[in-house]
Design a protein around this motif. Structure first.
Motif, PDB file in Angstrom:
ATOM      1  N   ILE A 127       0.950  -1.321   0.011  1.00  0.00           N
ATOM      2  CA  ILE A 127       0.151  -0.087  -0.204  1.00  0.00           C
ATOM      3  C   ILE A 127       1.038   1.180   0.019  1.00  0.00           C
ATOM      4  CG2 ILE A 127      -1.369   1.216   1.386  1.00  0.00           C
ATOM      5  CD1 ILE A 127      -2.915  -1.280   2.305  1.00  0.00           C
ATOM      6  N   LYS A 128       0.580   2.242  -0.758  1.00  0.00           N
ATOM      7  CA  LYS A 128       1.342   3.280  -0.994  1.00  0.00           C
ATOM      8  C   LYS A 128       0.969   4.747  -0.533  1.00  0.00           C
ATOM      9  CE  LYS A 128       4.918   1.387  -3.514  1.00  0.00           C
ATOM     10  NZ  LYS A 128       6.374   1.705  -3.245  1.00  0.00           N
ATOM     11  N   HIS A 129      -0.296   4.535   0.246  1.00  0.00           N
ATOM     12  CA  HIS A 129      -0.673   5.831   0.918  1.00  0.00           C
ATOM     13  C   HIS A 129      -0.768   5.664   2.167  1.00  0.00           C
ATOM     14  CE1 HIS A 129      -3.187   8.125  -2.504  1.00  0.00           C
ATOM     15  NE2 HIS A 129      -1.859   7.831  -2.997  1.00  0.00           N
ATOM     16  N   VAL A 130      -0.060   6.388   3.087  1.00  0.00           N
ATOM     17  CA  VAL A 130       0.155   6.313   4.481  1.00  0.00           C
ATOM     18  C   VAL A 130      -0.134   7.602   5.286  1.00  0.00           C
ATOM     19  CG1 VAL A 130       2.058   5.975   6.062  1.00  0.00           C
ATOM     20  CG2 VAL A 130       2.189   5.066   4.023  1.00  0.00           C
ATOM     21  N   VAL A 131      -0.839   7.413   6.338  1.00  0.00           N
ATOM     22  CA  VAL A 131      -1.327   8.629   7.185  1.00  0.00           C
ATOM     23  C   VAL A 131      -0.752   8.415   8.510  1.00  0.00           C
ATOM     24  CG1 VAL A 131      -3.284   9.531   8.204  1.00  0.00           C
ATOM     25  CG2 VAL A 131      -3.521   8.538   5.944  1.00  0.00           C
ATOM     26  N   LEU A 132       0.128   9.673   8.957  1.00  0.00           N
ATOM     27  CA  LEU A 132       0.781   9.575  10.116  1.00  0.00           C
ATOM     28  C   LEU A 132      -0.285  10.636  11.033  1.00  0.00           C
ATOM     29  CD1 LEU A 132       3.168   9.302  12.172  1.00  0.00           C
ATOM     30  CD2 LEU A 132       4.162  11.297  11.095  1.00  0.00           C
ATOM     31  N   THR A 133      -0.745  10.252  12.184  1.00  0.00           N
ATOM     32  CA  THR A 133      -1.401  11.178  13.058  1.00  0.00           C
ATOM     33  C   THR A 133      -1.330  10.904  14.535  1.00  0.00           C
ATOM     34  OG1 THR A 133      -3.606  12.019  13.041  1.00  0.00           O
ATOM     35  CG2 THR A 133      -3.575   9.533  12.745  1.00  0.00           C
ATOM     36  N   GLY A 134      -2.010  11.605  15.297  1.00  0.00           N
ATOM     37  CA  GLY A 134      -1.899  11.340  16.733  1.00  0.00           C
ATOM     38  C   GLY A 134      -0.994  12.446  17.317  1.00  0.00           C
ATOM     39  N   GLY A 135      -1.067  12.958  18.487  1.00  0.00           N
ATOM     40  CA  GLY A 135      -0.247  13.951  19.175  1.00  0.00           C
ATOM     41  C   GLY A 135       1.156  13.962  18.721  1.00  0.00           C
ATOM     42  N   VAL A 136       2.009  12.718  18.710  1.00  0.00           N
ATOM     43  CA  VAL A 136       3.416  12.596  18.744  1.00  0.00           C
ATOM     44  C   VAL A 136       3.646  12.919  17.174  1.00  0.00           C
ATOM     45  CG1 VAL A 136       5.320  10.982  18.599  1.00  0.00           C
ATOM     46  CG2 VAL A 136       3.582  10.758  20.342  1.00  0.00           C
ATOM     47  N   ALA A 137       2.743  12.842  15.925  1.00  0.00           N
ATOM     48  CA  ALA A 137       2.850  13.158  14.752  1.00  0.00           C
ATOM     49  C   ALA A 137       3.044  14.892  14.471  1.00  0.00           C
ATOM     50  CB  ALA A 137       1.683  12.672  13.878  1.00  0.00           C
ATOM     51  N   ALA A 138       2.909  15.549  15.632  1.00  0.00           N
ATOM     52  CA  ALA A 138       2.933  16.922  15.673  1.00  0.00           C
ATOM     53  C   ALA A 138       4.486  17.376  15.620  1.00  0.00           C
ATOM     54  CB  ALA A 138       2.242  17.581  16.902  1.00  0.00           C
ATOM     55  N   ASN A 139       5.329  16.141  15.957  1.00  0.00           N
ATOM     56  CA  ASN A 139       6.883  16.221  16.012  1.00  0.00           C
ATOM     57  C   ASN A 139       7.454  16.541  14.771  1.00  0.00           C
ATOM     58  OD1 ASN A 139       9.580  14.858  16.220  1.00  0.00           O
ATOM     59  ND2 ASN A 139       9.066  15.219  18.435  1.00  0.00           N
ATOM     60  N   ARG A 140       8.210  17.507  14.662  1.00  0.00           N
ATOM     61  CA  ARG A 140       8.633  18.065  13.399  1.00  0.00           C
ATOM     62  C   ARG A 140       9.805  16.856  12.838  1.00  0.00           C
ATOM     63  NH1 ARG A 140       9.452  23.831  15.037  1.00  0.00           N
ATOM     64  NH2 ARG A 140       9.173  22.625  16.985  1.00  0.00           N
ATOM     65  N   ALA A 141      10.705  16.470  13.582  1.00  0.00           N
ATOM     66  CA  ALA A 141      11.580  15.420  13.339  1.00  0.00           C
ATOM     67  C   ALA A 141      11.144  14.249  12.873  1.00  0.00           C
ATOM     68  CB  ALA A 141      12.495  15.249  14.439  1.00  0.00           C
ATOM     69  N   LEU A 142       9.919  13.719  13.264  1.00  0.00           N
ATOM     70  CA  LEU A 142       9.195  12.557  12.807  1.00  0.00           C
ATOM     71  C   LEU A 142       8.640  12.697  11.513  1.00  0.00           C
ATOM     72  CD1 LEU A 142       8.066   9.727  13.105  1.00  0.00           C
ATOM     73  CD2 LEU A 142       6.375  10.776  14.661  1.00  0.00           C
ATOM     74  N   ARG A 143       7.781  13.924  11.488  1.00  0.00           N
ATOM     75  CA  ARG A 143       7.200  14.395  10.265  1.00  0.00           C
ATOM     76  C   ARG A 143       8.232  14.196   9.195  1.00  0.00           C
ATOM     77  NH1 ARG A 143       2.344  17.255  11.851  1.00  0.00           N
ATOM     78  NH2 ARG A 143       2.069  18.208   9.844  1.00  0.00           N
ATOM     79  N   LYS A 144       9.401  15.059   9.440  1.00  0.00           N
ATOM     80  CA  LYS A 144      10.501  15.041   8.238  1.00  0.00           C
ATOM     81  C   LYS A 144      10.967  13.679   7.838  1.00  0.00           C
ATOM     82  CE  LYS A 144      14.761  17.577   7.384  1.00  0.00           C
ATOM     83  NZ  LYS A 144      15.708  16.386   7.659  1.00  0.00           N
ATOM     84  N   ARG A 145      11.028  12.771   8.894  1.00  0.00           N
ATOM     85  CA  ARG A 145      11.907  11.531   8.505  1.00  0.00           C
ATOM     86  C   ARG A 145      10.829  10.682   7.926  1.00  0.00           C
ATOM     87  NH1 ARG A 145      15.434   8.978  11.741  1.00  0.00           N
ATOM     88  NH2 ARG A 145      14.765   7.040  10.611  1.00  0.00           N
ATOM     89  N   MET A 146       9.224  10.713   8.237  1.00  0.00           N
ATOM     90  CA  MET A 146       8.300   9.911   7.623  1.00  0.00           C
ATOM     91  C   MET A 146       8.383  10.370   6.121  1.00  0.00           C
ATOM     92  SD  MET A 146       6.701   7.417   8.595  1.00  0.00           S
ATOM     93  CE  MET A 146       6.126   7.040  10.233  1.00  0.00           C
ATOM     94  N   ARG A 147       8.249  11.679   5.976  1.00  0.00           N
ATOM     95  CA  ARG A 147       8.417  12.133   4.674  1.00  0.00           C
ATOM     96  C   ARG A 147       9.390  11.705   3.738  1.00  0.00           C
ATOM     97  NH1 ARG A 147       5.438  16.979   6.404  1.00  0.00           N
ATOM     98  NH2 ARG A 147       3.433  16.600   5.694  1.00  0.00           N
ATOM     99  N   GLU A 148      10.616  11.805   4.171  1.00  0.00           N
ATOM    100  CA  GLU A 148      11.851  11.400   3.534  1.00  0.00           C
ATOM    101  C   GLU A 148      11.593   9.533   3.308  1.00  0.00           C
ATOM    102  OE1 GLU A 148      14.789  14.355   5.603  1.00  0.00           O
ATOM    103  OE2 GLU A 148      14.984  12.318   6.373  1.00  0.00           O
ATOM    104  N   MET A 149      11.121   9.081   4.214  1.00  0.00           N
ATOM    105  CA  MET A 149      10.997   7.456   3.977  1.00  0.00           C
ATOM    106  C   MET A 149       9.937   7.408   2.900  1.00  0.00           C
ATOM    107  SD  MET A 149       8.812   4.804   4.366  1.00  0.00           S
ATOM    108  CE  MET A 149       7.611   5.219   5.886  1.00  0.00           C
ATOM    109  N   GLY A 150       8.889   8.025   2.697  1.00  0.00           N
ATOM    110  CA  GLY A 150       7.760   7.952   1.918  1.00  0.00           C
ATOM    111  C   GLY A 150       8.518   8.497   0.328  1.00  0.00           C
ATOM    112  N   ASP A 151       9.183   9.375   0.266  1.00  0.00           N
ATOM    113  CA  ASP A 151       9.960   9.690  -1.105  1.00  0.00           C
ATOM    114  C   ASP A 151      10.833   8.551  -1.727  1.00  0.00           C
ATOM    115  OD1 ASP A 151       8.921  12.063  -0.875  1.00  0.00           O
ATOM    116  OD2 ASP A 151      10.582  13.224  -0.199  1.00  0.00           O
TER     117      ASP A 151
END
Ligand code: KG4
Ligand code: ZN
Length: 342
Positions: free
Chosen positions: A271-295
């Motif tokens: 599956i190629k569509h991924v949602v990251l959510t919940g309070g910890v998903a407000a974390n900028r470092a996590l958001r960045k790393r998850m986007r990089e992995m997606g790319d």
């Protein structure tokens, strides 16, 4: 046009929002209780429910006023009925029931986790079914395959602490305060994420998570280095550079595990569509790393804006709209529950 009032009182925030057709946020009010609970280093359930009683009407009133709406404009009321703190849930549920009864409008009950997943629909860019959803909050760390509205298949969950819980506990043991996530994120920016090699519980072959070993590793590091008498009194770590390094290294461990497991799930489920959510998903470092992995994996990563990741009522109204459309109404005899599966 459907106008849904969303209400969430599952934890320590009293939240109300008005949402049009499940996607357009007209108002979104959150009254936090951080100040009350800070001095105890965590949420005191009894104090939380008392404050909800005090705040529920002012917050709903503010949400209606900000949306320039009256109770008569509402098509239905969606409320979170669990999981959460039972005393807190009772306040929101009782209030929503009374409102629906008095106005003769549908009463819509939403699972808090369902709300977190559908917070993504409040954004312009939306995932397509089936998608993966990683919910990382103070009470949960779970990975789902979402096949459609109401069709959730759990792929993995934490076997002990939730990721947000680990942030909060580590912050407490470092004497940094509550809630831990934003505090640790801030000082981690000044630290070296490779300074301390904290463990990563990858649990091979499984999409489950485990964060309690990491929390213990931080505790042992603090004890071993005689940085304070943890548990008895708050350690006063005067070496700020070291504190920053502990925070950065702890956060690196959490992020590595969350990102790696999501990567495994993409592969396993194709599956190629991924949602990251919940309070910890407000974390900028996590958001960045998850986007990089997606790319890297050619997957599209959808992360709601931080105010829709942390607890809010717009996400409850968003999920409630789909119950409304499908005419899945809850009975006024519905009782909230502290523990309910999605
Ligand atoms: O989703 P949420 O608001 O409430 C629950 O449903 O639990 O999540 C709250 C959790 C807390 O543990 C808090 O420390 C964490 O989310 N959190 C963060 C950040 N903001 C909130 N964790 C890491 N980085 C953040 N910026
Ligand atoms: Zn939540």
């Amino acid at each position: 046009m459907s106008i849904i009032l969303g209400i969430d009182t599952s934890c320590d925030d009293t939240a109300a929002a008005v949402v049009e057709n499940g996607t357009k946020v007209i108002s979104n009010i959150v009254s936090t209780q951080t100040e009350i609970h800070t001095k105890y280093g965590g949420i005191v359930p009894e104090l939380a429910s008392r404050k909800h009683i005090e705040m529920i009407w002012p917050v709903v009133d503010e949400a209606l006023k900000a949306a320039s709406m009256k109770l008569d404009d509402l098509s239905g009321v969606a409320v979170c009925h669990g999981p959460g703190l039972i005393g807190s849930l009772l306040v929101g549920c009782s209030f929503a029931k009374a409102l629906c009864y008095s106005k003769g409008i549908p009463f819509l009950s939403v699972n808090h986790l369902e709300g977190h997943i559908f917070s993504v629909l409040l954004e312009a860019s939306k995932p397509l079914f089936p998608f993966l959803a990683l919910i990382v909050s103070g009470g949960h760390t779970c990975l789902y395959r979402v096949d459609g509205f109401g069709a959730y298949h759990e792929l993995g969950r934490t076997r002990d602490d939730a990721a947000g819980e680990a942030y909060d506990k580590v912050s407490k043991l470092l004497g940094l305060g509550y809630p831990g996530g934003p505090i640790i994120e801030k000082i981690a920016q000044e630290g070296n994420p490779k300074a301390i090699d904290f463990p990563r519980a990858y649990l091979p072959e499984s999409l489950d998570f485990s964060f309690s070993g990491l929390k213990t590793a931080v505790l042992n590091f603090v004890k071993r280095n005689e940085l304070g008498i943890v548990g008895k009194d708050i350690p006063h770590i005067t070496n700020h550079a070291l504190l920053n390094d502990i925070a950065a290294s702890f956060q690196a461990s959490v992020i590595d595990v969350l990102v790696r497991k999501t990567e495994w799930a993409i592969k396993k489920e194709c599956i190629k569509h991924v949602v990251l959510t919940g309070g910890v998903a407000a974390n900028r470092a996590l958001r960045k790393r998850m986007r990089e992995m997606g790319d890297e994996k050619k997957a599209e990563v959808f992360i709601p804006s931080p105010s829709f990741c942390t607890d809010n009522a717009a996400m409850i109204a968003s999920a409630g709209y789909h119950h409304f459309k499908a005419e899945v109404f809850a009975g006024l005899d519905l009782n909230p529950k502290a523990y309910i599966p999605l």
